[in-house]
Scaffold this motif. Structure first.
Motif, mmCIF file in Angstrom:
data_model
loop_
_atom_site.group_PDB
_atom_site.id
_atom_site.type_symbol
_atom_site.label_atom_id
_atom_site.label_comp_id
_atom_site.label_asym_id
_atom_site.label_seq_id
_atom_site.Cartn_x
_atom_site.Cartn_y
_atom_site.Cartn_z
ATOM 1 N N HIS A 167 -30.270 12.010 -36.980
ATOM 2 C CA HIS A 167 -31.579 11.358 -37.098
ATOM 3 C C HIS A 167 -32.194 11.111 -35.719
ATOM 4 O O HIS A 167 -33.382 11.362 -35.506
ATOM 5 C CB HIS A 167 -31.442 10.052 -37.854
ATOM 6 C CG HIS A 167 -31.080 10.243 -39.292
ATOM 7 N ND1 HIS A 167 -30.952 9.189 -40.180
ATOM 8 C CD2 HIS A 167 -30.816 11.358 -40.018
ATOM 9 C CE1 HIS A 167 -30.630 9.650 -41.383
ATOM 10 N NE2 HIS A 167 -30.538 10.972 -41.296
ATOM 11 N N LEU A 168 -31.381 10.632 -34.772
ATOM 12 C CA LEU A 168 -31.886 10.407 -33.421
ATOM 13 C C LEU A 168 -32.271 11.723 -32.757
ATOM 14 O O LEU A 168 -33.289 11.814 -32.057
ATOM 15 C CB LEU A 168 -30.840 9.679 -32.582
ATOM 16 C CG LEU A 168 -30.585 8.212 -32.929
ATOM 17 C CD1 LEU A 168 -29.347 7.708 -32.194
ATOM 18 C CD2 LEU A 168 -31.793 7.359 -32.578
ATOM 19 N N GLN A 211 -24.273 0.840 -39.394
ATOM 20 C CA GLN A 211 -25.498 0.449 -40.090
ATOM 21 C C GLN A 211 -26.551 -0.080 -39.116
ATOM 22 O O GLN A 211 -27.751 0.170 -39.274
ATOM 23 C CB GLN A 211 -25.172 -0.606 -41.145
ATOM 24 C CG GLN A 211 -24.401 -0.051 -42.331
ATOM 25 C CD GLN A 211 -23.875 -1.126 -43.261
ATOM 26 O OE1 GLN A 211 -24.029 -2.330 -42.989
ATOM 27 N NE2 GLN A 211 -23.246 -0.714 -44.358
ATOM 28 N N GLU A 212 -26.108 -0.789 -38.075
ATOM 29 C CA GLU A 212 -27.048 -1.265 -37.059
ATOM 30 C C GLU A 212 -27.667 -0.087 -36.303
ATOM 31 O O GLU A 212 -28.865 -0.087 -36.001
ATOM 32 C CB GLU A 212 -26.337 -2.208 -36.088
ATOM 33 C CG GLU A 212 -25.935 -3.533 -36.720
ATOM 34 C CD GLU A 212 -25.085 -4.384 -35.801
ATOM 35 O OE1 GLU A 212 -24.723 -3.895 -34.699
ATOM 36 O OE2 GLU A 212 -24.772 -5.535 -36.171
ATOM 37 N N LEU A 213 -26.839 0.910 -36.003
ATOM 38 C CA LEU A 213 -27.356 2.114 -35.339
ATOM 39 C C LEU A 213 -28.328 2.855 -36.251
ATOM 40 O O LEU A 213 -29.340 3.393 -35.788
ATOM 41 C CB LEU A 213 -26.194 3.022 -34.939
ATOM 42 C CG LEU A 213 -25.315 2.525 -33.790
ATOM 43 C CD1 LEU A 213 -24.053 3.378 -33.669
ATOM 44 C CD2 LEU A 213 -26.090 2.554 -32.472
ATOM 45 N N GLU A 214 -28.025 2.885 -37.545
ATOM 46 C CA GLU A 214 -28.935 3.522 -38.503
ATOM 47 C C GLU A 214 -30.292 2.817 -38.508
ATOM 48 O O GLU A 214 -31.342 3.467 -38.570
ATOM 49 C CB GLU A 214 -28.318 3.498 -39.902
ATOM 50 C CG GLU A 214 -27.127 4.441 -40.064
ATOM 51 C CD GLU A 214 -26.403 4.240 -41.384
ATOM 52 O OE1 GLU A 214 -26.659 3.209 -42.055
ATOM 53 O OE2 GLU A 214 -25.571 5.086 -41.744
ATOM 54 N N SER A 215 -30.283 1.486 -38.428
ATOM 55 C CA SER A 215 -31.532 0.722 -38.401
ATOM 56 C C SER A 215 -32.341 1.037 -37.146
ATOM 57 O O SER A 215 -33.577 1.153 -37.193
ATOM 58 C CB SER A 215 -31.235 -0.784 -38.469
ATOM 59 O OG SER A 215 -30.606 -1.111 -39.690
ATOM 60 N N THR A 216 -31.649 1.182 -36.022
ATOM 61 C CA THR A 216 -32.333 1.530 -34.778
ATOM 62 C C THR A 216 -32.963 2.914 -34.874
ATOM 63 O O THR A 216 -34.118 3.114 -34.465
ATOM 64 C CB THR A 216 -31.339 1.490 -33.603
ATOM 65 O OG1 THR A 216 -30.758 0.187 -33.524
ATOM 66 C CG2 THR A 216 -32.041 1.801 -32.284
ATOM 67 N N ALA A 217 -32.203 3.862 -35.420
ATOM 68 C CA ALA A 217 -32.736 5.220 -35.570
ATOM 69 C C ALA A 217 -33.960 5.218 -36.479
ATOM 70 O O ALA A 217 -34.940 5.932 -36.221
ATOM 71 C CB ALA A 217 -31.652 6.143 -36.152
ATOM 72 N N ARG A 218 -33.919 4.393 -37.509
ATOM 73 C CA ARG A 218 -35.060 4.304 -38.436
ATOM 74 C C ARG A 218 -36.287 3.720 -37.735
ATOM 75 O O ARG A 218 -37.408 4.191 -37.934
ATOM 76 C CB ARG A 218 -34.659 3.435 -39.628
ATOM 77 C CG ARG A 218 -35.723 3.317 -40.691
ATOM 78 C CD ARG A 218 -35.147 2.646 -41.924
ATOM 79 N NE ARG A 218 -36.109 2.592 -43.019
ATOM 80 C CZ ARG A 218 -35.792 2.286 -44.266
ATOM 81 N NH1 ARG A 218 -34.544 2.024 -44.581
ATOM 82 N NH2 ARG A 218 -36.721 2.270 -45.208
ATOM 83 N N ALA A 219 -36.076 2.712 -36.885
ATOM 84 C CA ALA A 219 -37.194 2.095 -36.165
ATOM 85 C C ALA A 219 -37.833 3.091 -35.196
ATOM 86 O O ALA A 219 -39.062 3.166 -35.073
ATOM 87 C CB ALA A 219 -36.704 0.859 -35.408
ATOM 88 N N PHE A 220 -37.001 3.854 -34.500
ATOM 89 C CA PHE A 220 -37.529 4.858 -33.576
ATOM 90 C C PHE A 220 -38.347 5.910 -34.322
ATOM 91 O O PHE A 220 -39.391 6.352 -33.847
ATOM 92 C CB PHE A 220 -36.387 5.540 -32.819
ATOM 93 C CG PHE A 220 -35.857 4.747 -31.660
ATOM 94 C CD1 PHE A 220 -36.715 4.175 -30.727
ATOM 95 C CD2 PHE A 220 -34.491 4.576 -31.485
ATOM 96 C CE1 PHE A 220 -36.224 3.454 -29.656
ATOM 97 C CE2 PHE A 220 -33.994 3.854 -30.417
ATOM 98 C CZ PHE A 220 -34.852 3.291 -29.497
ATOM 99 N N ARG A 221 -37.859 6.305 -35.474
ATOM 100 C CA ARG A 221 -38.570 7.327 -36.256
ATOM 101 C C ARG A 221 -39.934 6.799 -36.718
ATOM 102 O O ARG A 221 -40.940 7.527 -36.671
ATOM 103 C CB ARG A 221 -37.728 7.742 -37.460
ATOM 104 C CG ARG A 221 -38.300 8.915 -38.245
ATOM 105 C CD ARG A 221 -37.375 9.303 -39.384
ATOM 106 N NE ARG A 221 -37.904 10.454 -40.086
ATOM 107 C CZ ARG A 221 -37.637 11.717 -39.755
ATOM 108 N NH1 ARG A 221 -36.863 11.976 -38.717
ATOM 109 N NH2 ARG A 221 -38.155 12.723 -40.445
#
Length: 481
Positions: A238-239, A184-194
């Motif tokens: 996503h990344l 979930q933390e990695l998902e949040s990072t991917a969302r921020a980058f997007r």
């Protein structure tokens, strides 16, 4: 290349200037011919070492087929023991382990298109692609800018595996160290980058995205619980999609396509058909910008077929706009109107609370902006029939989304200025050009600057107008910055 890295080629062959030049330029037709001449290798020996068929090697040497696949370039480097730096790759594994023997010839199934869709193949591709990207030097980056993305049957054939179910992994790995919370933390990072890319563009954080992608690949090399593994593949998708958009926005077309392919494979392994359709839509957009509308249309249809009922209304609407874009480029105005109407209808069914974050950007403003842009494409051929309609749609987009939209806002303003030039309203065109220049200066997007460059010719030949001259100077300043 030295005595500690044994391979089928003598060291002096790779020291020849003509061989070095051919490899650096990815001219494998010349490289294979020189290797046959100076290295004494037969066509069959080259094919065997590189895990290629003799027929494929023959077609490469004759110039009938170009080597565009990242996987094939890696196989050539490993099979012939060509140091990675000579072909724009990171150091190969055997370079870091000089005493290692030649890599064994992989079974035929491993090099087939079906094998490339196996989860472990996707992990390997992610590791190799990101490692190479992270150590890319300035010279290699310059060559990457000139790399051409695959298109036509060569591209579409490699994507057919997306329609098949993902095969089960066949591997025994170390026990993973992460759980759902870390995913979930990695998902949040991917969302921020997007979100960063959507607002600013230009790939300012591309290396950070690639580094995070490499980290996810490392986690997938370990043994993970099924739900954790599925989540990691979705994060990788996503990344990968963000890395592709950033590379494309920076003008690195071939690298963008590599990351799109990785994102599609990762979405396939993670069972995320809707995001896979989104990736294919991104690939279609890349083809449209390269004036390959028929290829784009095939990619959209592949996305629609593969996603099926898994596609949310916003995803369906977005795919219909890509379809409409291709029809507009092909001059099929009736099909354009039909696809646009289908997009409008699908969007009316959208429910933001039920749909994923990555498609939230596709709202009424985005639909208006995209439709206006396509009408502008047609207005360049027939201003009287389409220019005013295009301007109306773009004004609708601008009324809904402001400067915080970043790249999209700048593209809307550039398009609106061009509409007014086509309609002959020069004072309003100049006014919108100044707004467009202000917005373009706030982004690092190569795509925005390319569109601004298309606006420049409208300001040429009107030197008697002081206001037009000022607008022309401002465009030139931004393009030269």
């Amino acid at each position: 290349m030295d005595a500690t890295t044994p391979g089928p080629l003598a060291p002096e062959v790779l020291e020849r200037d003509d061989v070095k030049r051919a490899l650096a330029e990815h001219d494998f037709a010349a490289a294979f011919a020189l290797i046959k001449k100076w290295g004494g290798l037969s066509q069959n020996r080259i094919a065997s070492a590189c895990q290629l068929t003799p027929g494929k090697v023959s077609m490469i040497i004759s110039g009938q087929q170009q080597v565009t696949s990242f996987d094939v370039i890696c196989r050539i480097a490993d099979g012939l023991r060509i140091p990675g730096r000579m072909v724009g790759l990171a150091d190969r594994p055997w370079e870091r382990q000089p005493a290692a023997p030649d890599p064994p010839t992989a079974p035929a199934a491993r090099s087939s298109d079906d094998a490339s869709w196996r989860p472990e193949s996707t992990v390997h591709l992610a590791a190799e692609l990101t490692r190479s990207d992270l150590v890319m030097d300035r010279r290699t980056a310059t060559r990457a800018l000139a790399g051409a993305a695959m298109s036509g049957a060569a591209l579409l054939d490699t994507l057919e595996g997306w329609l098949e179910p993902a095969p089960a992994a066949e591997r025994v790995r170390r026990r993973g160290r992460i759980g759902r919370r870390e995913v979930q933390e990695l998902e949040s990072t991917a969302r921020a980058f997007r979100a960063w890319d959507h607002r600013f563009g230009g790939g300012l954080r591309r290396k950070a995205v690639v580094g995070q992608l490499n980290e996810v690949a490392d986690h997938l090399e370990e043994h993970q619980a099924p739900d954790v593994e599925r989540g990691l593949f979705r994060v990788m998708a996503h990344l990968g999609g963000t890395a592709a958009t950033m590379a494309w926005d920076s003008g690195i077309q071939k690298q963008a396509q590599n990351y799109y392919m990785l994102a599609l494979r990762a979405a396939h392994a993670g069972g995320d058909a809707a995001f896979g359709a989104n990736v294919l839509a991104g690939m279609a957009r890349q083809m449209l910008y390269r004036d390959r509308p028929q290829d784009a249309l095939e990619l959209v249809h592949l996305a629609q077929k593969g996603a099926g009922k898994a596609a949310w209304p916003r995803v369906r609407a977005m795919l219909h706009t890509r379809e409409a874009w291709a029809y507009a480029a092909l001059g099929r105005s009736a099909a354009f109107r039909r696809a646009t109407a289908e997009a409008v209808e699908a969007l009316t069914e959208a429910n933001a609370a039920e749909e994923p974050y990555w498609i939230a950007y596709f709202d009424d403003a985005e639909l208006a902006g995209v439709t206006g842009g396509r009408l502008l494409d047609m207005a360049r051929r027939d201003p009287q029939q389409h220019a005013e309609d295009a301007a109306e749609h773009i004004r609708g987009a601008l009324a809904t989304r402001g400067a915080e939209a970043g790249r999209s806002y700048a593209l809307d303003l550039i398009g609106l200025a061009e509409c007014y030039f086509l309609m002959g309203d020069v004072p309003e065109a100049v006014h919108q050009t100044h707004r467009a220049v202000d917005a373009a200066a706030r982004t690092q997007s190569t795509r925005v600057r390319a569109q601004l460059g298309q606006l420049y010719p409208y300001t040429v030949g009107r030197s008697s107008s002081r206001t037009v001259g000022e607008a022309r100077s401002r465009i030139r300043e931004v393009l030269s910055s």
